[in-house]
Enzyme design. Structure first.
Site, PDB file in Angstrom:
ATOM      1  N   SER A   3      40.278  30.016 -33.107  1.00 56.70           N
ATOM      2  CA  SER A   3      40.611  30.867 -32.262  1.00 56.70           C
ATOM      3  C   SER A   3      41.883  30.955 -30.907  1.00 56.70           C
ATOM      4  O   SER A   3      43.353  31.353 -30.904  1.00 56.70           O
ATOM      5  CB  SER A   3      39.373  31.407 -31.371  1.00 56.70           C
ATOM      6  OG  SER A   3      39.520  31.259 -30.824  1.00 56.70           O
TER       7      SER A   3
ATOM      8  N   GLY B 178      36.263  30.759 -33.466  1.00 52.16           N
ATOM      9  CA  GLY B 178      34.925  30.317 -32.989  1.00 52.16           C
ATOM     10  C   GLY B 178      34.443  29.017 -34.723  1.00 52.16           C
ATOM     11  O   GLY B 178      33.534  28.910 -34.790  1.00 52.16           O
TER      12      GLY B 178
ATOM     13  N   ASN C 285      35.894  23.897 -30.656  1.00 48.92           N
ATOM     14  CA  ASN C 285      33.858  23.768 -31.154  1.00 48.92           C
ATOM     15  C   ASN C 285      33.932  22.847 -32.301  1.00 48.92           C
ATOM     16  O   ASN C 285      32.311  23.520 -32.885  1.00 48.92           O
ATOM     17  CB  ASN C 285      34.177  25.819 -32.048  1.00 48.92           C
ATOM     18  CG  ASN C 285      34.669  26.750 -31.886  1.00 48.92           C
ATOM     19  OD1 ASN C 285      34.666  27.162 -30.472  1.00 48.92           O
ATOM     20  ND2 ASN C 285      35.772  27.183 -32.344  1.00 48.92           N
TER      21      ASN C 285
ATOM     22  N   ASP D 230      39.541  33.061 -19.841  1.00 52.45           N
ATOM     23  CA  ASP D 230      38.633  31.900 -19.597  1.00 52.45           C
ATOM     24  C   ASP D 230      39.607  30.923 -20.082  1.00 52.45           C
ATOM     25  O   ASP D 230      40.981  30.925 -19.672  1.00 52.45           O
ATOM     26  CB  ASP D 230      37.548  32.227 -20.730  1.00 52.45           C
ATOM     27  CG  ASP D 230      37.510  32.207 -22.022  1.00 52.45           C
ATOM     28  OD1 ASP D 230      39.399  31.649 -22.149  1.00 52.45           O
ATOM     29  OD2 ASP D 230      37.611  32.942 -23.257  1.00 52.45           O
TER      30      ASP D 230
ATOM     31  N   HIS E 281      41.404  30.452 -24.498  1.00 49.66           N
ATOM     32  CA  HIS E 281      41.967  31.392 -24.476  1.00 49.66           C
ATOM     33  C   HIS E 281      43.401  32.234 -24.513  1.00 49.66           C
ATOM     34  O   HIS E 281      43.193  32.473 -23.227  1.00 49.66           O
ATOM     35  CB  HIS E 281      40.988  33.004 -25.490  1.00 49.66           C
ATOM     36  CG  HIS E 281      39.304  32.537 -25.845  1.00 49.66           C
ATOM     37  ND1 HIS E 281      38.159  32.237 -26.113  1.00 49.66           N
ATOM     38  CD2 HIS E 281      39.636  32.193 -28.045  1.00 49.66           C
ATOM     39  CE1 HIS E 281      37.461  31.799 -26.494  1.00 49.66           C
ATOM     40  NE2 HIS E 281      38.040  31.419 -27.640  1.00 49.66           N
TER      41      HIS E 281
END
Ligand SMILES: *[C@@H]1O[C@H](CO)[C@@H](O)[C@H](O)[C@H]1NC(C)=O
Length: 270
Positions: A31, A69, A101, A222, A225
């Site tokens: 992402s 993701g 991830n 957050d 991102h």
């Protein structure tokens, strides 16, 4: 040769030129690189891959195949490296950047966690009812690189950008086991067509230069991102790292090292 047939040859060559001219830069990542930046809810986010095209001329096309993701493992298992390999042309470039991830534990397997280790270690798991042999992060990088090398492409293995290192109010280097894997994978591959960009280090450098107020304001939801401004910053930090390396792609970057330095990116890291 008659004048008329010469004219036809020249006209045909001119018509064919645009189709063969552009080199594609394929982007494989998560992402933080992907279109939309993974921010399906909350304030707008963007991935840095969307800003890369501004640093290249019209002889390059950026094709952003990053997906939110994903880890090096799930991108592999879902056939996404293979899908890029299926369309890559000889002379194209493939940039690979994962890590956000890839951590976690296989004891509650989310389908993304890699096997711990930096070499040929394997782990056995069952994900979604299917038995799977899980490889290490460097092994997934190397397998993907070999896939693209086999198609005549050139490969850039990036270390992943960090999360917001300024969220405490002071920008402090974080340390991750993923910081060195991409470099080691590139060294292990020992191919003249494989390069490493320490994107992590260049991202840390520009974040420190920008300072906590600017950086944190541009992580809107957050600490992972990026908002559009910070995504552009991440693209620029990759571009500086690329320029500071030895690849032909680095030489194709339009932005001068001086302009990047004056825009807070800093100097080449030795
Ligand atoms: C590189 O140059 C282009 C064209 O001037 C500009 O749009 C882009 O923002 C620059 N990138 C960086 C990181 O400064």
């Amino acid at each position: 040769m008659g004048f008329r047939s010469l004219w036809w040859i020249l006209a045909a060559a001119a018509a064919a030129a645009p189709a063969s001219a552009a080199t594609t830069i394929h982007l494989c990542g998560d992402s933080t690189m992907a279109k939309g930046g993974g921010g399906a809810s909350g304030k707008p986010t963007e991935g840095w891959g969307e800003y890369l095209k501004y640093s290249f001329g019209s002889d390059y096309v950026v094709r952003n195949a990053a997906i939110g993701g994903r880890s090096a493992r799930s991108y592999t298992r879902e056939g996404r490296f293979q899908a890029v390999a299926d369309i890559v042309k000889p002379g194209d470039w493939v940039v690979i950047e994962f890590g956000h991830n890839d951590g976690g534990s296989l004891s509650t397997d989310n389908g993304r966690t890699d096997c711990p280790g930096d070499g040929a270690q394997t782990c056995q798991t069952t994900y979604n009812g299917v038995a799977e042999t899980v490889l290490t992060y460097p092994a997934y990088y190397k397998n993907a690189a070999n896939l693209f090398l086999g198609k005549g492409a050139k490969v850039i293995l990036n270390s992943p950008t960090p999360n917001n290192i300024c969220e405490s109010g002071t920008c402090v280097d974080d340390v991750s086991r993923f910081d060195t894997y991409a470099k080691q994978a590139a060294i292990d591959l020992a191919s003249p067509n494989v390069y490493h960009v320490p994107h992590k280090q260049y991202a840390v450098q520009v974040m420190k230069n920008l300072g906590p107020t600017t950086v944190t304001a541009n992580y809107p939801n957050d600490h992972t991102h990026t908002g559009p401004f910070m995504a552009n910053v991440m693209a620029g930090s990759f571009v500086l790292g690329l320029k500071c390396g030895t690849s032909a792609l680095g030489k194709a970057v339009k932005n001068s090292t001086e302009s990047l330095a004056s825009a807070s990116y800093g100097a080449c890291i030795k």
